[in-house]
Design an enzyme around this catalytic site. Sequence first.
Site, mmCIF file in Angstrom:
data_model
loop_
_atom_site.group_PDB
_atom_site.id
_atom_site.type_symbol
_atom_site.label_atom_id
_atom_site.label_comp_id
_atom_site.label_asym_id
_atom_site.label_seq_id
_atom_site.Cartn_x
_atom_site.Cartn_y
_atom_site.Cartn_z
ATOM 1 N N CYS A 116 27.605 41.941 46.327
ATOM 2 C CA CYS A 116 28.223 41.933 45.259
ATOM 3 C C CYS A 116 27.959 40.557 44.112
ATOM 4 O O CYS A 116 27.999 40.414 43.086
ATOM 5 C CB CYS A 116 29.717 42.224 45.104
ATOM 6 S SG CYS A 116 30.263 43.652 45.802
ATOM 7 N N HIS A 256 33.148 39.253 39.102
ATOM 8 C CA HIS A 256 32.687 40.583 39.587
ATOM 9 C C HIS A 256 33.769 41.619 39.624
ATOM 10 O O HIS A 256 35.074 41.352 39.593
ATOM 11 C CB HIS A 256 32.535 40.166 41.013
ATOM 12 C CG HIS A 256 32.158 41.332 41.934
ATOM 13 N ND1 HIS A 256 31.287 42.457 41.444
ATOM 14 C CD2 HIS A 256 32.642 41.951 43.102
ATOM 15 C CE1 HIS A 256 31.208 43.417 42.401
ATOM 16 N NE2 HIS A 256 32.062 43.260 43.326
ATOM 17 N N ASN A 286 33.213 49.700 40.564
ATOM 18 C CA ASN A 286 32.592 48.314 41.345
ATOM 19 C C ASN A 286 30.804 48.729 41.466
ATOM 20 O O ASN A 286 30.566 49.515 42.472
ATOM 21 C CB ASN A 286 32.929 47.878 42.729
ATOM 22 C CG ASN A 286 32.415 46.727 43.319
ATOM 23 O OD1 ASN A 286 31.357 46.569 42.776
ATOM 24 N ND2 ASN A 286 32.890 46.354 44.442
HETATM 25 O O1 UT7 Z 1 32.766 44.110 45.762
HETATM 26 C C1 UT7 Z 1 32.895 43.512 47.043
HETATM 27 C C2 UT7 Z 1 34.104 42.884 47.815
HETATM 28 N N1 UT7 Z 1 35.125 44.139 47.709
HETATM 29 C C3 UT7 Z 1 36.416 43.950 47.267
HETATM 30 O O2 UT7 Z 1 36.320 42.776 46.627
HETATM 31 C C4 UT7 Z 1 37.368 44.843 47.454
HETATM 32 C C5 UT7 Z 1 38.464 44.218 48.007
HETATM 33 N N2 UT7 Z 1 39.699 45.120 48.531
HETATM 34 C C6 UT7 Z 1 40.202 45.964 47.591
HETATM 35 O O3 UT7 Z 1 40.135 46.335 46.283
HETATM 36 C C7 UT7 Z 1 41.430 46.962 48.035
HETATM 37 O O4 UT7 Z 1 41.721 46.281 49.303
HETATM 38 C C8 UT7 Z 1 41.243 48.396 48.155
HETATM 39 C C9 UT7 Z 1 41.208 48.946 46.738
HETATM 40 C C10 UT7 Z 1 39.863 48.645 48.977
HETATM 41 C C11 UT7 Z 1 42.432 49.001 48.878
HETATM 42 O O5 UT7 Z 1 43.463 48.669 48.190
HETATM 43 P P1 UT7 Z 1 44.797 48.052 49.033
HETATM 44 O O6 UT7 Z 1 46.103 47.794 48.070
HETATM 45 O O7 UT7 Z 1 44.053 46.735 49.913
HETATM 46 O O8 UT7 Z 1 45.172 49.237 50.193
HETATM 47 P P2 UT7 Z 1 45.389 49.105 51.546
HETATM 48 O O9 UT7 Z 1 43.936 49.500 52.070
HETATM 49 O O10 UT7 Z 1 46.089 48.242 52.056
HETATM 50 O O11 UT7 Z 1 46.009 50.853 51.685
HETATM 51 C C12 UT7 Z 1 47.329 50.750 51.562
HETATM 52 C C13 UT7 Z 1 47.739 52.319 51.485
HETATM 53 C C14 UT7 Z 1 47.271 52.863 53.058
HETATM 54 O O12 UT7 Z 1 48.380 53.694 53.597
HETATM 55 P P3 UT7 Z 1 49.720 53.171 54.467
HETATM 56 O O13 UT7 Z 1 49.031 52.865 55.691
HETATM 57 O O14 UT7 Z 1 50.467 52.088 53.869
HETATM 58 O O15 UT7 Z 1 50.322 54.413 54.708
HETATM 59 C C15 UT7 Z 1 46.125 53.624 52.681
HETATM 60 O O16 UT7 Z 1 45.861 54.558 53.840
HETATM 61 O O17 UT7 Z 1 47.200 52.966 50.529
HETATM 62 C C16 UT7 Z 1 46.495 54.073 51.329
HETATM 63 N N3 UT7 Z 1 45.232 54.295 50.463
HETATM 64 C C17 UT7 Z 1 45.427 55.123 49.703
HETATM 65 N N4 UT7 Z 1 46.166 56.083 49.066
HETATM 66 C C18 UT7 Z 1 45.828 56.972 47.973
HETATM 67 C C19 UT7 Z 1 44.104 53.952 50.731
HETATM 68 N N5 UT7 Z 1 43.210 54.367 49.889
HETATM 69 C C20 UT7 Z 1 43.892 55.118 49.088
HETATM 70 C C21 UT7 Z 1 43.458 56.095 48.384
HETATM 71 N N6 UT7 Z 1 44.654 56.877 47.412
HETATM 72 N N7 UT7 Z 1 42.419 56.310 47.532
#
Ligand code: UT7
Length: 329
Positions: A116, A256, A286
């Site tokens: 990225c 980004h 992204n």
């Molecule tokens: O571009 C290169 C660099 N990349 C980035 O900068 C990306 C950085 N990270 C992010 O943007 C975020 O971490 C994500 C968008 C990937 C994920 O968001 P988050 O708020 O960090 O969610 P999480 O992974 O902590 O998940 C929270 C909850 C989990 O459920 P439990 O364990 O709390 O029950 C996940 O299983 O949300 C769940 N979850 C979803 N639920 C509905 C994860 N993905 C989804 C989804 N829909 N698509």
Amino acid sequence: MAKIHAAITGVQGWVPETRLTNFDLEKMVDTNDEWIVTRTGIRERRILKTPGWATSDMAAEAVKGLLEKTGTKPGEIDLLIVATVTGDMIFPDTANTVCDKIGAKNAFGYDINAACSGFLFALSTGAQFIQTETYKKVIVVGADMMSSIVNYKDRNTCIIFGDGAGAVLLEPRKDGNGILDFVLRSDGAGREFLHMNAGGSKMPASHETVDNGDHFVYQEGKRVFKFAVEGMVSTVQDVLRRNHLTNDDVNWVIPHQANMRIITSVSEHLQIPMEKVTVNIEKYGNTTAGTLPLCMWEFQDQFKKGDNIILTAFGGGFTWGSVYLKWAI
Ligand code: UT7
């Protein structure tokens, strides 16, 4: 004698027509529009569906538009750099394919893989050839077809990524505008949290790697999120300090587009209001190396000559950094 800087003298983007909306994704994985919008800010992304097309085709379309709008002939291009993690093939470089597709017979080209942050790394590299008066016309492209490496059964990653390309023309300017500074960083220890395991020399493609899903993007989102905010904020602050600028001196930040919450957090930490921050994540998601030039392309009408612009990114590697430029058009 006035110093020569590499100035961006044209910007062009290209995105595929096919839209993949949050509602489409609701039918593919266990997710919903409300979760995606509140957690990422993304509403839809573009997906390349044209049969036989790949990253080089998106890049070539962006470059063709760039040549047309800047009145540049393909034969005038000295160098073309493509930032990408989804090159058409492992080798040869996608840049060579792009040069062939646009008829840039006098150019040489190569790819830069910094995920990225790829566009920043490529832009800074391309600028050196202009600043040292080695070349007069350098094209820098950020292009990724993320749909080719995303697992559409993995809700953690498939909701984030999209396809797209953007290209800029770099030419020498002596009026004080152009690329003035950059701070780039990398830390290979971060590869653990964001990578694609197979297809390289470490894990060549096999039936097993395909069955295990090792050819897809793997990301530990929460870990990456934290590093992304820290990395972008610290390098913007470094670049401001080095150039004796305050946050008030900044006209635009082009960050980004990985997650709307990362973008707002960066804006808050820097105390630079969101009105000065370019955002188009809701439309494209992204696009990896594509996000910065696509943002520049969509917001260029709002930029004024001499504006202080900071580009900042964070991505796989880890790689991150910020570039300071004065808008030259
Ligand atoms: O571009 C290169 C660099 N990349 C980035 O900068 C990306 C950085 N990270 C992010 O943007 C975020 O971490 C994500 C968008 C990937 C994920 O968001 P988050 O708020 O960090 O969610 P999480 O992974 O902590 O998940 C929270 C909850 C989990 O459920 P439990 O364990 O709390 O029950 C996940 O299983 O949300 C769940 N979850 C979803 N639920 C509905 C994860 N993905 C989804 C989804 N829909 N698509």
